[in-house]
Design a protein around this motif. Sequence first.
Motif, PDB file in Angstrom:
ATOM      1  N   LEU A  26       3.102   8.602  11.413  1.00  0.00           N
ATOM      2  CA  LEU A  26       3.360   7.568  10.420  1.00  0.00           C
ATOM      3  C   LEU A  26       4.828   7.015   9.920  1.00  0.00           C
ATOM      4  CD1 LEU A  26       2.507  10.054   7.290  1.00  0.00           C
ATOM      5  CD2 LEU A  26       1.157   8.448   7.659  1.00  0.00           C
ATOM      6  N   PHE A  75       5.559   6.411   0.147  1.00  0.00           N
ATOM      7  CA  PHE A  75       4.218   7.540   0.977  1.00  0.00           C
ATOM      8  C   PHE A  75       4.782   8.432  -0.128  1.00  0.00           C
ATOM      9  CE2 PHE A  75       6.259   5.276   4.497  1.00  0.00           C
ATOM     10  CZ  PHE A  75       4.964   5.717   4.983  1.00  0.00           C
ATOM     11  N   GLY A 101       0.714  -1.136   0.346  1.00  0.00           N
ATOM     12  CA  GLY A 101      -0.107  -0.071   0.018  1.00  0.00           C
ATOM     13  C   GLY A 101       0.720   0.846  -0.513  1.00  0.00           C
ATOM     14  N   VAL A 102       0.101   2.271  -0.299  1.00  0.00           N
ATOM     15  CA  VAL A 102       0.676   3.491  -0.564  1.00  0.00           C
ATOM     16  C   VAL A 102       0.639   4.713  -0.145  1.00  0.00           C
ATOM     17  CG1 VAL A 102       1.477   5.845  -1.987  1.00  0.00           C
ATOM     18  CG2 VAL A 102       2.273   2.799  -2.996  1.00  0.00           C
ATOM     19  N   ASP A 103       0.786   5.357   0.880  1.00  0.00           N
ATOM     20  CA  ASP A 103       0.379   6.558   1.980  1.00  0.00           C
ATOM     21  C   ASP A 103       0.417   7.842   1.357  1.00  0.00           C
ATOM     22  OD1 ASP A 103      -0.192   7.258   4.836  1.00  0.00           O
ATOM     23  OD2 ASP A 103       0.579   8.710   4.479  1.00  0.00           O
ATOM     24  N   ARG A 121       5.872   3.139   9.042  1.00  0.00           N
ATOM     25  CA  ARG A 121       6.467   3.745   7.750  1.00  0.00           C
ATOM     26  C   ARG A 121       6.923   1.616   6.654  1.00  0.00           C
ATOM     27  NH1 ARG A 121       8.281   7.579   5.627  1.00  0.00           N
ATOM     28  NH2 ARG A 121       7.948   9.223   6.678  1.00  0.00           N
ATOM     29  N   ASP A 178       4.801  -0.453   7.298  1.00  0.00           N
ATOM     30  CA  ASP A 178       3.639  -1.066   6.563  1.00  0.00           C
ATOM     31  C   ASP A 178       3.093  -0.656   5.525  1.00  0.00           C
ATOM     32  OD1 ASP A 178       2.636  -2.326   8.986  1.00  0.00           O
ATOM     33  OD2 ASP A 178       1.531  -0.570   9.693  1.00  0.00           O
ATOM     34  N   TYR A 179       3.665   0.532   4.663  1.00  0.00           N
ATOM     35  CA  TYR A 179       3.473   0.643   4.014  1.00  0.00           C
ATOM     36  C   TYR A 179       4.824   1.081   2.666  1.00  0.00           C
ATOM     37  CZ  TYR A 179      -0.010   3.459   5.805  1.00  0.00           C
ATOM     38  OH  TYR A 179      -1.651   3.791   6.590  1.00  0.00           O
ATOM     39  N   ASP A 180       4.624   0.693   1.335  1.00  0.00           N
ATOM     40  CA  ASP A 180       5.391   0.809   0.032  1.00  0.00           C
ATOM     41  C   ASP A 180       6.018   1.916  -0.081  1.00  0.00           C
ATOM     42  OD1 ASP A 180       5.268  -2.676  -0.026  1.00  0.00           O
ATOM     43  OD2 ASP A 180       3.494  -1.842  -1.462  1.00  0.00           O
TER      44      ASP A 180
END
Length: 212
Positions: free
Chosen positions: A23, A33, A1-3, A27, A29-31
Amino acid sequence: GVDVSSGVERGSPGLAAYVAEALEHMRHDYDGFVDEAGDIDALAARLAPMAPCCVLPGCEMGVEAAELLAQRLGLPGNDPATSHTRRDKLAMHQALAAVGLPSLGSLATADADAAQAFAENLGTWPVVLKPLRSAATEGVRFCRSASELRQAMQELLGTNTQFGEANTQVLVQQCAEGREFAVNTVSRGGRHALSDLWEYHKIPTPGGAPLY
């Protein structure tokens, strides 16, 4: 996912600091930002090569941006033309009433006399006073008399919400009695799924604000 930042937090220094800290802890948790809020078309152009399958708002302040972004990317989502019914608390109840569902008597106003007249016409106290576009019971007051209502209005008008939006009006609302539940669902293609259900217990404080 991307934030993807909605940019709303920039209007409130305290919120911006909170989001930045949160955030930092997430960090892993995401691919990636993306912090280029403001130009939805440019943002959609940047995200399109990643072939996203959906756009989900993380909280209230991302609802409107998420719905616009989903539309630009050609992804399923709510109609941005009705986004205000998911953020504006008066519009929410107007939408319920428009389709014949139970709703609470509500008035958006900056006029204390109009607010008092509306509350008295409801025929019962307390009434609830709150910001039109906030969350997490920020600014919510249970007013048990006209004097409490006027005092609460004076304290709220002219302030900013936690999202940096000015409270130019307040919402005066009928108080719903009984047990309170939060029911969260996800809908897609006409299919509806219950994700979680919570029962709230609130205790009024001396100042009129509810305590969970």
